[in-house]
Design an enzyme around this catalytic site. Structure first.
Site, PDB file in Angstrom:
ATOM      1  N   CYS A   2       0.822  -1.214   0.000  1.00 53.87           N
ATOM      2  CA  CYS A   2       0.000   0.000   0.000  1.00 53.87           C
ATOM      3  C   CYS A   2       0.856   1.265   0.000  1.00 53.87           C
ATOM      4  CB  CYS A   2      -0.882   0.027   1.238  1.00 53.87           C
ATOM      5  SG  CYS A   2      -1.943  -1.394   1.364  1.00 53.87           S
ATOM      6  N   ARG A  27       5.227  -0.054  -6.082  1.00 50.44           N
ATOM      7  CA  ARG A  27       5.179  -0.834  -4.842  1.00 50.44           C
ATOM      8  C   ARG A  27       4.186  -1.997  -4.945  1.00 50.44           C
ATOM      9  NH1 ARG A  27       6.876   2.077  -0.143  1.00 50.44           N
ATOM     10  NH2 ARG A  27       5.262   1.024   1.041  1.00 50.44           N
ATOM     11  N   TRP A  75      -2.946  -2.634  -1.510  1.00 48.21           N
ATOM     12  CA  TRP A  75      -2.545  -4.018  -1.790  1.00 48.21           C
ATOM     13  C   TRP A  75      -3.340  -4.852  -0.792  1.00 48.21           C
ATOM     14  CZ3 TRP A  75       0.088  -7.975   0.879  1.00 48.21           C
ATOM     15  CH2 TRP A  75       0.641  -8.988   0.085  1.00 48.21           C
ATOM     16  N   ASN A 101      -1.889   2.366   5.834  1.00 44.27           N
ATOM     17  CA  ASN A 101      -1.031   1.231   5.470  1.00 44.27           C
ATOM     18  C   ASN A 101      -0.842   0.386   6.716  1.00 44.27           C
ATOM     19  OD1 ASN A 101      -0.674   2.366   2.980  1.00 44.27           O
ATOM     20  ND2 ASN A 101       1.485   2.880   3.261  1.00 44.27           N
ATOM     21  N   GLY A 102      -0.545  -0.882   6.542  1.00 46.47           N
ATOM     22  CA  GLY A 102      -0.302  -1.744   7.702  1.00 46.47           C
ATOM     23  C   GLY A 102      -1.545  -2.541   8.037  1.00 46.47           C
ATOM     24  N   GLU A 504      17.803 -17.905  -6.250  1.00 44.35           N
ATOM     25  CA  GLU A 504      17.421 -16.584  -6.755  1.00 44.35           C
ATOM     26  C   GLU A 504      16.873 -16.689  -8.183  1.00 44.35           C
ATOM     27  OE1 GLU A 504      16.767 -13.935  -5.504  1.00 44.35           O
ATOM     28  OE2 GLU A 504      16.997 -12.384  -7.029  1.00 44.35           O
ATOM     29  N   LYS A 508      13.161 -15.411  -9.127  1.00 39.17           N
ATOM     30  CA  LYS A 508      12.923 -14.407 -10.170  1.00 39.17           C
ATOM     31  C   LYS A 508      11.905 -14.933 -11.177  1.00 39.17           C
ATOM     32  CE  LYS A 508      14.038 -11.483  -8.822  1.00 39.17           C
ATOM     33  NZ  LYS A 508      14.723 -11.230  -7.602  1.00 39.17           N
ATOM     34  N   GLU A 511       8.354 -15.112  -9.688  1.00 42.55           N
ATOM     35  CA  GLU A 511       7.772 -13.805  -9.395  1.00 42.55           C
ATOM     36  C   GLU A 511       7.171 -13.129 -10.613  1.00 42.55           C
ATOM     37  OE1 GLU A 511      11.223 -11.764  -7.479  1.00 42.55           O
ATOM     38  OE2 GLU A 511       9.711 -11.189  -6.019  1.00 42.55           O
ATOM     39  N   HIS A 527      17.820 -36.861  -4.381  1.00 38.81           N
ATOM     40  CA  HIS A 527      17.112 -37.264  -3.158  1.00 38.81           C
ATOM     41  C   HIS A 527      15.616 -36.943  -3.218  1.00 38.81           C
ATOM     42  CE1 HIS A 527      20.871 -38.343  -1.279  1.00 38.81           C
ATOM     43  NE2 HIS A 527      21.371 -37.178  -1.665  1.00 38.81           N
ATOM     44  N   LYS A 624       6.506  -4.228  -3.534  1.00 36.87           N
ATOM     45  CA  LYS A 624       7.941  -3.932  -3.509  1.00 36.87           C
ATOM     46  C   LYS A 624       8.504  -3.963  -2.094  1.00 36.87           C
ATOM     47  CE  LYS A 624      11.885  -2.912  -5.278  1.00 36.87           C
ATOM     48  NZ  LYS A 624      12.579  -4.030  -5.921  1.00 36.87           N
TER      49      LYS A 624
HETATM   50  C1  AGP Z   1      12.556  -9.903  -4.655  1.00 37.88           C
HETATM   51  O1  AGP Z   1      12.499  -9.988  -6.040  1.00 37.88           O
HETATM   52  C2  AGP Z   1      11.251  -9.854  -4.010  1.00 37.88           C
HETATM   53  N1  AGP Z   1      10.470  -8.786  -4.478  1.00 37.88           N
HETATM   54  C3  AGP Z   1      11.208 -10.092  -2.514  1.00 37.88           C
HETATM   55  O2  AGP Z   1      11.573 -11.419  -2.296  1.00 37.88           O
HETATM   56  C4  AGP Z   1      12.092  -9.199  -1.637  1.00 37.88           C
HETATM   57  O3  AGP Z   1      13.437  -9.498  -1.828  1.00 37.88           O
HETATM   58  C5  AGP Z   1      11.697  -9.390  -0.167  1.00 37.88           C
HETATM   59  O4  AGP Z   1      10.374  -9.011   0.013  1.00 37.88           O
HETATM   60  C6  AGP Z   1      12.591  -8.624   0.778  1.00 37.88           C
HETATM   61  O5  AGP Z   1      12.554  -7.265   0.512  1.00 37.88           O
HETATM   62  P1  AGP Z   1      13.585  -6.272   1.174  1.00 37.88           P
HETATM   63  O6  AGP Z   1      14.913  -6.544   0.584  1.00 37.88           O
HETATM   64  O7  AGP Z   1      13.071  -4.910   0.855  1.00 37.88           O
HETATM   65  O8  AGP Z   1      13.577  -6.564   2.630  1.00 37.88           O
END
Ligand code: AGP
Length: 629
Positions: A2, A27, A75, A101-102, A504, A508, A511, A527, A624
């Site tokens: 948000c 975001r 969000w 927010n929150g 990673e 990626k 996501e 395994h 974000k």
């Molecule tokens: C990464 O591509 C993601 N958007 C997500 O995993 C992110 O790394 C995670 O939410 C942590 O965010 P931060 O680094 O702002 O703490």
């Protein structure tokens, strides 16, 4: 996640609010709204599902007069992403409007009590209790003879806030105080902007940067009254606070694609510059064997540290895993990486002389911040100085909550990252860990001066090599993307220092392309995961010369024997001829290989998602910075 924008000043607010919200789009959000109040005390509240373009059309059509207003991108947490759940939320009589927010954790109890007193709720959100509470309290104060004013709104908000449990950043307007805006924060971030003839508030700097460079980050628990006359800031005890504002520096607070199709692609291409900047800052000429890297940490910082624990989430955690490998294997320092969200509720027994590192590019991830706070508290409670908290934050946002909470900060200096999928900040985090590993290796004499300077020399060559690599793989991966059109699962394999890069790569891809992907240590495949393999499941294998090169190649052979399509991230040569497709990386020391192998991972995911026509920069359901637990 948000986003909040709020402002009061001498100009019409609606289109400025929309401008500010546009800067927060990155975001991640699913609905948006604004509420303005005009001089006659009329509140106009407009909200729409989906992207801001819908809200802009609604504002164009219906108008939202007034020089004071609040705006929000939502969000969804409580209730579906529908118009009725979008913010702002209003009191029953429409006199009070709130964005938040929150999460208000005790909203169910509050809602029941309010309903019992006749309040009617129009949404499923936790937020809606706030305007009801404020409106009820305002009515009481007015009935007892108080005069309507911004100060009264402030006092009432101060009275209501202790009833709210959880994390929040909020902004409130009231029709009987049309020139007043009250804002407050607890845990979730909020910054005040001091503009020319106007005062603003936002949950993130880009929303302020096009209005002003002068900002006043709010501290935890603070409440402020913004009016055309200025800003009054109060702490939790209700004491007025006086603080000097800070200046936003650099041009990177404003989102600009610089001609690239997506922010993510632009950010991938910025990595050579980031490496160059890092080398210039941290590996200048004239370093000594005692301190072979320039970090803003005093000698006393390193004293007596015997182990490291790292708390992080998502991509930051993957960077931390590479960091842990470097700290243990290069610097000889025992290191454990925790999911911050797990650490909060299952911390390990305390060990003495431990450095706790929080890694978060945004500096606002609720789980990471809370885990760090909790760790500092339990260490302080221990009493023995050897167990005292020693904390370091690694972030890309030096103005963030993390920076205010940590005694030491390493700024990765990657410039604002807009794409939800972290790319350049990952590289920045990795580089920071190389710096720390070199520093600890020197302090602990766990590596010779020659070994450390060999690593530094390799890092100095990185910017040029990355430039070539990014350009090469941008083309190669674009050419490969169509082959993933109908793919549903992908396996990523890596070992040793490149195992986190496999994780990673898989993150990626999931996501942004919504393809199911998992990363495994290559030796683990037999395994269990090997059962998944057939001709429809491509395997991306990271194989760089070094300790586990032959082992990874054997693991890749095992996949090939199950008809999997093999994609290698490896140097060209006879050893790597087994791959059906090669995404070549140069020969380099295994230590620095993650800085290279991650590039094809990022570009492969990017091009697959772009080829599928997906919203690369704002993938569905993602945010974000994740400011809720
Ligand atoms: C990464 O591509 C993601 N958007 C997500 O995993 C992110 O790394 C995670 O939410 C942590 O965010 P931060 O680094 O702002 O703490």
């Amino acid at each position: 996640m948000c986003g909040i924008v709020a402002l009061v000043g001498s100009r019409e607010a609606a289109f400025q609010l929309l401008d500010g919200l546009r800067q927060l789009e990155y975001r991640g959000y699913d609905s948006a709204g604004i509420a303005t109040v005009d001089a006659s005390g009329r509140i106009t509240c407009l909200k729409t599902e989906g992207k801001l373009i819908n809200l802009t059309a609604r504002v164009d059509e219906q108008g939202a007069p007034g020089r004071c207003g609040i705006g929000h991108t939502r969000w969804a947490t409580h209730g579906k992403p529908e118009e009725r759940n979008a913010h702002p939320h209003c009191s029953v009589d429409g006199a009070v409007a709130v964005v938040q927010n929150g999460i208000i954790e005790n909203y169910r109890n509050l809602r029941e009590t309010l309903q019992a007193n006749g309040a009617v709720f129009l949404s499923e959100t936790d937020t809606e209790v706030i305007p009801h509470l404020i409106s009820a309290e305002l009515s009481r104060w007015l009935a007892s003879g108080e005069t309507a004013s911004g100060t009264l709104l402030l006092q009432v908000v101060q009275t209501v806030l202790p009833q709210l449990q959880g994390a929040y950043a909020l902004a409130v307007i009231w029709k009987q105080a049309p020139g007043a805006l009250v804002v407050a924060r607890k845990i979730a971030p909020l910054l005040i902007g001091l503009g020319e003839g106007e005062f603003l508030c936002a949950s993130d700097t880009p929303a302020l940067a096009s209005f002003t460079r002068t900002i006043l980050p709010m501290e935890d628990g603070e409440v402020a009254l913004l009016s055309p006359l200025g800003v009054e800031l109060y702490n939790t005890q209700g004491e007025r606070q006086q603080r000097m504002p800070t200046l936003l520096t650099g041009a990177d607070h404003v989102a600009d694609k610089r001609g690239f199709r997506h922010f993510m692609l632009k950010e991938i291409h910025e990595q050579p510059e980031i490496a160059e900047l890092w080398v210039t800052r941290h590996l200048p000429q004239g370093l000594t064997a005692q301190m072979p890297v320039a970090l803003p940490l005093e000698t006393s910082f390193y004293r007596d540290i015997e182990r490291v624990e790292i708390l992080a989430c998502g991509t930051s955690r993957h960077a931390a895993l590479v960091g842990a490998y470097l700290l243990e294997q290069f610097a000889g320092l025992p290191t454990t990486v925790y999911y911050a969200s797990e650490f909060r509720y299952a911390p390990p027994p305390l060990a003495p002389n431990t450095l706790t590192i929080g890694v978060t590019q945004s500096g606002e991830t609720a789980d990471t911040l809370a885990a760090l706070t909790m760790e500092a508290k339990r260490r302080r409670a221990h009493g023995d100085p050897a167990y005292a908290p020693r904390q370091l934050g690694v972030t890309n946002r030096p103005e963030s909550s993390l920076s205010r909470q940590m005694p030491h900060i390493l700024d990765i200096g990657a410039g604002i990252e807009i794409g939800v999928a972290a790319t350049k900040t990952f590289l920045g985090q990795l580089l920071t860990f190389y710096g720390l590993a070199m520093a600890f290796a020197a302090k602990r004499s766990s590596r010779s001066a020659d070994e450390i300077s060999a690593l530094a020399d390799e890092l100095r060559k990185l910017p040029e090599q990355l430039r070539a690599l990014v350009n090469l793989h941008d083309q190669r991966c674009a050419g490969l993307a169509h082959r993933f059109a109908a793919i549903q699962d992908v396996i990523f394999l890596g070992r040793g220092i490149n195992y986190p890069i496999a994780l990673e790569g898989a993150l990626k891809l999931k996501e942004i392309s919504y393809i199911h992907a998992e990363g495994y240590p290559a030796g683990e495949m037999k395994h269990g995961p090997i059962a998944l393999l057939d001709a429809h499941v491509p395997v991306v294998s990271i194989a760089v010369p070094g300790m586990v090169f032959e082992k990874v190649l054997s693991n890749a052979q095992e996949a090939k024997a199950r008809d999997a399509q093999l994609i290698g991230v490896a140097p060209e040569g006879p050893d790597t001829a087994l791959f059906d497709e090669l995404l070549p990386v140069p020969e380099m020391s295994e230590w620095i290989s993650p800085l290279f192998t991650v590039i094809p991972m990022q570009l492969l995911s990017y091009h697959i998602a772009a080829h599928r026509g997906l919203d690369v920069d704002q993938p569905r359901n993602l945010a974000k910075s994740v400011t809720v637990e």
